[in-house]
Design a protein around this motif. Sequence first.
Motif, PDB file in Angstrom:
ATOM      1  N   ALA A   1       0.909  -1.289  -0.053  1.00  0.00           N
ATOM      2  CA  ALA A   1      -0.102   0.047  -0.031  1.00  0.00           C
ATOM      3  C   ALA A   1       0.789   1.176   0.095  1.00  0.00           C
ATOM      4  CB  ALA A   1      -0.659  -0.103   1.299  1.00  0.00           C
ATOM      5  N   LEU A   2       0.324   2.329  -0.609  1.00  0.00           N
ATOM      6  CA  LEU A   2       0.981   3.676  -0.768  1.00  0.00           C
ATOM      7  C   LEU A   2       0.899   4.028   0.856  1.00  0.00           C
ATOM      8  CD1 LEU A   2      -0.082   4.795  -4.112  1.00  0.00           C
ATOM      9  CD2 LEU A   2       2.277   4.898  -3.227  1.00  0.00           C
ATOM     10  N   THR A   3       1.952   4.608   1.531  1.00  0.00           N
ATOM     11  CA  THR A   3       2.070   5.328   2.516  1.00  0.00           C
ATOM     12  C   THR A   3       2.100   6.815   2.348  1.00  0.00           C
ATOM     13  OG1 THR A   3       4.396   5.197   2.707  1.00  0.00           O
ATOM     14  CG2 THR A   3       2.781   3.500   3.786  1.00  0.00           C
ATOM     15  N   PRO A   4       1.851   7.687   3.166  1.00  0.00           N
ATOM     16  CA  PRO A   4       1.989   9.164   2.918  1.00  0.00           C
ATOM     17  C   PRO A   4       3.300   9.572   2.082  1.00  0.00           C
ATOM     18  CG  PRO A   4       0.824   8.829   4.914  1.00  0.00           C
ATOM     19  CD  PRO A   4       1.170   7.627   4.483  1.00  0.00           C
ATOM     20  N   SER A   5       4.349   8.862   2.907  1.00  0.00           N
ATOM     21  CA  SER A   5       5.742   9.502   2.492  1.00  0.00           C
ATOM     22  C   SER A   5       5.952   8.782   1.066  1.00  0.00           C
ATOM     23  CB  SER A   5       6.932   8.940   3.425  1.00  0.00           C
ATOM     24  OG  SER A   5       6.621   7.689   3.778  1.00  0.00           O
ATOM     25  N   THR A   6       5.606   7.584   0.730  1.00  0.00           N
ATOM     26  CA  THR A   6       5.812   7.159  -0.613  1.00  0.00           C
ATOM     27  C   THR A   6       4.989   7.858  -1.621  1.00  0.00           C
ATOM     28  OG1 THR A   6       4.286   5.213  -0.068  1.00  0.00           O
ATOM     29  CG2 THR A   6       6.573   4.912   0.105  1.00  0.00           C
ATOM     30  N   LEU A   7       3.617   8.178  -1.283  1.00  0.00           N
ATOM     31  CA  LEU A   7       2.762   8.731  -2.123  1.00  0.00           C
ATOM     32  C   LEU A   7       3.593  10.055  -2.649  1.00  0.00           C
ATOM     33  CD1 LEU A   7       0.451   8.938  -3.842  1.00  0.00           C
ATOM     34  CD2 LEU A   7      -0.860   9.574  -1.984  1.00  0.00           C
ATOM     35  N   VAL A   8       3.805  11.054  -1.475  1.00  0.00           N
ATOM     36  CA  VAL A   8       4.367  12.318  -1.723  1.00  0.00           C
ATOM     37  C   VAL A   8       5.464  12.285  -2.539  1.00  0.00           C
ATOM     38  CG1 VAL A   8       5.161  14.218  -0.423  1.00  0.00           C
ATOM     39  CG2 VAL A   8       3.019  13.245   0.167  1.00  0.00           C
ATOM     40  N   ALA A   9       6.266  11.261  -2.286  1.00  0.00           N
ATOM     41  CA  ALA A   9       7.876  11.039  -3.067  1.00  0.00           C
ATOM     42  C   ALA A   9       7.486  11.108  -4.570  1.00  0.00           C
ATOM     43  CB  ALA A   9       8.438  10.032  -2.548  1.00  0.00           C
ATOM     44  N   ARG A  10       6.362  10.164  -4.900  1.00  0.00           N
ATOM     45  CA  ARG A  10       6.183   9.752  -6.339  1.00  0.00           C
ATOM     46  C   ARG A  10       5.324  11.066  -6.878  1.00  0.00           C
ATOM     47  NH1 ARG A  10       7.194   5.759  -3.780  1.00  0.00           N
ATOM     48  NH2 ARG A  10       8.193   3.810  -4.699  1.00  0.00           N
ATOM     49  N   VAL A  11       4.521  11.687  -6.177  1.00  0.00           N
ATOM     50  CA  VAL A  11       3.957  12.677  -6.986  1.00  0.00           C
ATOM     51  C   VAL A  11       4.762  13.920  -7.160  1.00  0.00           C
ATOM     52  CG1 VAL A  11       2.054  14.437  -6.563  1.00  0.00           C
ATOM     53  CG2 VAL A  11       1.754  12.259  -5.924  1.00  0.00           C
ATOM     54  N   ARG A  12       5.772  14.026  -6.179  1.00  0.00           N
ATOM     55  CA  ARG A  12       6.853  14.954  -6.334  1.00  0.00           C
ATOM     56  C   ARG A  12       7.835  14.713  -7.551  1.00  0.00           C
ATOM     57  NH1 ARG A  12       9.386  19.017  -3.017  1.00  0.00           N
ATOM     58  NH2 ARG A  12      11.187  19.529  -4.157  1.00  0.00           N
ATOM     59  N   TRP A  13       8.018  13.483  -7.870  1.00  0.00           N
ATOM     60  CA  TRP A  13       9.173  13.119  -8.857  1.00  0.00           C
ATOM     61  C   TRP A  13       8.151  13.544 -10.203  1.00  0.00           C
ATOM     62  CZ3 TRP A  13      10.055   7.417  -6.975  1.00  0.00           C
ATOM     63  CH2 TRP A  13      11.062   7.472  -5.762  1.00  0.00           C
ATOM     64  N   GLN A  14       7.041  13.129 -10.245  1.00  0.00           N
ATOM     65  CA  GLN A  14       6.170  13.258 -11.533  1.00  0.00           C
ATOM     66  C   GLN A  14       6.346  14.743 -11.698  1.00  0.00           C
ATOM     67  OE1 GLN A  14       5.268  10.909 -13.597  1.00  0.00           O
ATOM     68  NE2 GLN A  14       5.207  12.570 -14.713  1.00  0.00           N
ATOM     69  N   LEU A  15       5.879  15.581 -10.721  1.00  0.00           N
ATOM     70  CA  LEU A  15       5.820  17.082 -10.988  1.00  0.00           C
ATOM     71  C   LEU A  15       7.157  17.455 -11.342  1.00  0.00           C
ATOM     72  CD1 LEU A  15       3.630  17.987  -7.959  1.00  0.00           C
ATOM     73  CD2 LEU A  15       2.959  18.058 -10.225  1.00  0.00           C
ATOM     74  N   GLU A  16       8.043  16.984 -10.832  1.00  0.00           N
ATOM     75  CA  GLU A  16       9.498  17.529 -11.300  1.00  0.00           C
ATOM     76  C   GLU A  16       9.599  17.298 -12.762  1.00  0.00           C
ATOM     77  OE1 GLU A  16      13.690  17.204  -9.098  1.00  0.00           O
ATOM     78  OE2 GLU A  16      11.766  17.568  -7.962  1.00  0.00           O
ATOM     79  N   ALA A  17       9.388  15.999 -13.232  1.00  0.00           N
ATOM     80  CA  ALA A  17       9.507  15.406 -14.480  1.00  0.00           C
ATOM     81  C   ALA A  17       8.738  16.401 -15.338  1.00  0.00           C
ATOM     82  CB  ALA A  17       9.025  13.910 -14.749  1.00  0.00           C
TER      83      ALA A  17
END
Lengths: 561, 224
Positions: A328-344
């Motif tokens: 399951a996605l936890t807050p920290s893993t979810l935020v990290a992924r969203v951040r990576w995507q926005l950065e990309a």
Amino acid sequence: MREPARTAALRCPDWPVTAARRRDPSLVGVPVAVVDRGQLGLRVVAASAEARAEGVASGLRRREAEARCAGLVVLDADEAGDARAFEEVARAVERHVPRLVLHEPGALSFATRGPSRYFGGDDALAALVVDTVARLGVTDVTVGIAAGVFAADLAASRAADLAASRAVDLVASRAVVVPPGETVAFLAEWPVSVLAGAVDASHEQGDGGALTDLFARLGLRTLGDVAALPESAVAARFGSPGLLAHRLARGEPGHEPVAREVPPELVETMELDPPATRVDEAAFAAKALADRLLGRLDAMGCCCTRVVVEAETEHGERLTRCWRHEGALTPSTLVARVRWQLEAWLVASDAGVAAPGATVDDAADAEMATGGLTVLRLAPDDVIPATGRQLGFWGGDPAAADRAGRALARVQALLGPDAVATALPVGGRTPIERVRWVPWGDARDETPDPAPWPGAVPGPAPARVFDPPVPAALLDARGEPVTVSGRGETSAPPVALECPALPGGGGPLVAWAGPWAHDLRWWSQRRRRVLWQVVVDARETQVACLVAVERGRAAVEALYD
Amino acid sequence: MAPAASPTISELPKLPRRDDAARAHLQEVGRATRPVSLAHERVLELGSSLGSLVPRGSVARGAVVRVAGVSGAGVTSLGLELAAACTRAGEWVAAVDPAGSLGALAAREAGVVLERFAVVRRVPPARWASVVAALLDGVTLVLADLPPEGVGVADGRRLVARARERETVLVVGDRWPADAALTLRARAAEWVGRGEVHHLTERRLLVHAEAPAGAREGWLARAV
């Protein structure tokens, strides 16, 4: 039997190294290792083929890796940079295949049913994808196609093994396709240790390694052995981690989805006004969205393993990308992924606009933002029931540990990594020797309580330990310093102690105990140290301290404060 | 089972209370380990010995506790008692130790769980306030020894406000410039069981606790 949908998994092994080489071409051909600070300290997370040939492997300590391979270039992990570099790969693959699911930088998967029919079969599709990615200069890409993500992943790693064993590296040989209906047979021959990662990620206790170890010791050496067990027996003996392992070994999906169609009220949307043009602005908004989404799911007793990140820009473009996480996605893993995507999206758009000849249409084709983001949307894609988190029986709260860890990491950033430590009792004779300070974040090699050493000072432990000891004067009745002979005999009983660390500068002794004599480093330069526990009368209170006499000089080692 | 063999509920009080000490111990364990963050009482329960001197036997979360007294009279031990009360309940404690002299074994003997007891050693005086502020965000209790130069009044007030906001107990030393909700003063230490042939075994501390609700003084004994 329910066979999961046929899936292709694309893996770029050691992506952090590939990404670093794309950023800095001078690293090509040089042994490179990327290290990251995890629970066990600074460990290697990725290494180039040159470094692996010299014996550098993932999980090695940094120093050990440097010792094995001379001239090793060690880089710090930069997950955001890796994700940005991987976006290029994702975009290239997306030209042929819709609905990609990103797992982490270096790994993605997609359902093959539609694309395979269009391109004329799984083999053709796999060859096309490998070729597409290889054209970007990523030559070590591998693709596996099988039923379900877990099996596809194993097929991709089989492809990597095959490519490594072949002398001539053909692009077409970098894919392994498991024919329909043969996935179970394909899985059966793998050793049980491949289950560890999947079990680890979906159970908070992180006991995947222990479980597969136990399987191996019980004689279940391959996935086929595990799959042959009756499901009820596995559930009774190994609980929910065992059940998950059993399902994966039988080639079934790891969990039952509750709802194929995600209810629209679960989609979290936020309008950004003014539009966010910088990554940190967008990431800040994304954090609030992620917290809201997971809070809502939590209240429903659900969690999600896949999330679709969607953004709209000022120019009306709509960008979408799906991220998946094992477990399951936890807050920290979810935020990290969203951040990576926005950065990309945002950082790549800066680069794209700056490139000569790039037009707005090009940018829209390549899926990147030409302007600021106006809308940000998070939609859970694969909602499953939350199996819950067992809190510690004695009130231990994992959230409290997370919070403390963050605060201590901040202090380490202020003062350096060695400034924050936890104490580890070790063997020794004096209070200084009996404690080892372990820097925060390093492994505490917890040993069972060391037995008391012969010659150790008995009694309670002093609450103040001076390192180095504070010089003092231990005097006898005639006002002479107390000395110790080579046989450990004292010249006279101590009567008074003077030391600046004591209140009032010291005073007459009320009582004393000892001496305890230690021979130090008798193998090189023989030194004799003698310790006393003394109680000093400091008018309103008694002060107990530990005094050491060495080479005629006295010093207060510790204060029983 | 035959019905006659099992005592009914009404008979229970008549059963002999065989082990008062064990019962008292069980009650204390229950008190120390029950969830401390109930919505209506945000307090940190102290153990039985120190708790008997403090109003309601607890310290409010977000309060500042001043621990005072001459060194050698048990100042450090009082701070460690507070830390032990905190880690026993499963919470995290950080200590700021500018001199780098805190005895970890004494902490363990006081009941501190060392895995959850992080020590920031040898803090430069200029960074002291920012380190304490960062720690107040993350742990339940911060045991902060003041730097030798002391702390400015403005820094002190800012930390008091931050501790209150984050609901973290801040334990500070004698020369604390701002106010404190509770002052524990180590008056005197008295050692027993000492002698020329023996070693230090046990000590009693005379502690004076001063809170707005009233002051109390008493001896704390711990077979250390």
